[in-house]
Design a protein around this motif. Structure first.
Motif, PDB file in Angstrom:
ATOM      1  N   PHE A  95      54.132 -40.959 138.857  1.00 12.14           N
ATOM      2  CA  PHE A  95      52.784 -41.244 139.021  1.00 12.14           C
ATOM      3  C   PHE A  95      52.182 -42.384 138.088  1.00 12.14           C
ATOM      4  N   GLY A  96      53.426 -42.931 137.408  1.00 14.60           N
ATOM      5  CA  GLY A  96      52.922 -43.851 136.601  1.00 14.60           C
ATOM      6  C   GLY A  96      52.181 -45.039 136.937  1.00 14.60           C
ATOM      7  N   GLY A  97      52.710 -45.791 138.336  1.00 15.80           N
ATOM      8  CA  GLY A  97      52.223 -46.944 138.755  1.00 15.80           C
ATOM      9  C   GLY A  97      50.815 -46.573 139.280  1.00 15.80           C
ATOM     10  N   SER A  98      49.990 -47.870 139.700  1.00 17.36           N
ATOM     11  CA  SER A  98      48.829 -47.899 140.216  1.00 17.36           C
ATOM     12  C   SER A  98      48.921 -47.306 141.891  1.00 17.36           C
ATOM     13  N   ASP A  99      50.000 -48.000 142.545  1.00 17.59           N
ATOM     14  CA  ASP A  99      50.101 -47.840 143.784  1.00 17.59           C
ATOM     15  C   ASP A  99      50.668 -46.345 144.110  1.00 17.59           C
ATOM     16  N   GLY A 100      50.538 -45.461 144.862  1.00 14.91           N
ATOM     17  CA  GLY A 100      51.213 -44.211 145.423  1.00 14.91           C
ATOM     18  C   GLY A 100      50.206 -43.070 145.148  1.00 14.91           C
ATOM     19  N   PRO A 101      50.425 -42.120 145.048  1.00 13.69           N
ATOM     20  CA  PRO A 101      49.595 -40.819 145.208  1.00 13.69           C
ATOM     21  C   PRO A 101      48.660 -40.773 143.848  1.00 13.69           C
ATOM     22  N   ASP A 102      47.458 -40.406 143.858  1.00 10.09           N
ATOM     23  CA  ASP A 102      46.499 -40.177 142.548  1.00 10.09           C
ATOM     24  C   ASP A 102      47.186 -38.912 141.905  1.00 10.09           C
ATOM     25  N   PRO A 103      47.472 -38.900 140.775  1.00  5.98           N
ATOM     26  CA  PRO A 103      47.970 -37.647 140.169  1.00  5.98           C
ATOM     27  C   PRO A 103      46.957 -36.613 140.085  1.00  5.98           C
ATOM     28  N   HIS A 104      45.652 -37.002 139.916  1.00  9.89           N
ATOM     29  CA  HIS A 104      44.307 -36.039 139.889  1.00  9.89           C
ATOM     30  C   HIS A 104      44.332 -35.328 141.038  1.00  9.89           C
ATOM     31  N   VAL A 105      44.410 -36.174 142.337  1.00  4.68           N
ATOM     32  CA  VAL A 105      44.402 -35.432 143.534  1.00  4.68           C
ATOM     33  C   VAL A 105      45.722 -34.587 143.863  1.00  4.68           C
ATOM     34  N   GLU A 106      46.780 -34.796 143.509  1.00  4.81           N
ATOM     35  CA  GLU A 106      47.851 -34.272 143.701  1.00  4.81           C
ATOM     36  C   GLU A 106      48.038 -33.019 142.850  1.00  4.81           C
ATOM     37  N   GLY A 107      47.326 -33.072 141.544  1.00  7.63           N
ATOM     38  CA  GLY A 107      47.325 -31.900 140.780  1.00  7.63           C
ATOM     39  C   GLY A 107      46.295 -30.816 141.145  1.00  7.63           C
ATOM     40  N   GLN A 108      45.238 -31.397 141.809  1.00  3.19           N
ATOM     41  CA  GLN A 108      44.393 -30.403 142.273  1.00  3.19           C
ATOM     42  C   GLN A 108      44.907 -29.577 143.707  1.00  3.19           C
TER      43      GLN A 108
END
Length: 97
Positions: free
Chosen positions: A28-41
């Protein structure tokens, strides 16, 4: 003395090489890709049966779906049955021996 942060320098270390901890290839480090907040929810959705359709032998007299006895609910297995020690009380005793 301030701390050098690659995330504040386009993902580059002090020596100019890319810091893989801030790349999207690492997770989840980069700005492109899945949003960690959304994935965590999304949380604990691991597949399997959905909508709370899990069959619980404890709610069916200790019987599995196929009608056979589920030994995990019997008192011979441990705390499963209604006769015998209260698991809550025994648990409070903890490791005191």
């Amino acid at each position: 003395m301030s701390t050098y942060k690659p995330s504040e320098h386009d993902g580059l270390k002090q020596d100019g090489t890319p810091d893989k901890r801030v790349s999207s290839e690492h997770g989840f480090g980069g700005s492109d890709g899945p949003d960690p907040h959304v994935e965590g929810q999304k949380g604990g959705s691991t597949g399997g049966s959905s909508g709370g359709d899990n069959y619980k032998p404890s709610e069916h007299g200790g019987l599995k779906k196929d009608g056979t006895e589920d030994k995990r609910t019997s008192s011979e297995h441990g705390f499963g049955g209604s006769d015998g020690p209260d698991p809550h009380v025994e648990g409070q005793k903890g490791g005191s021996k």
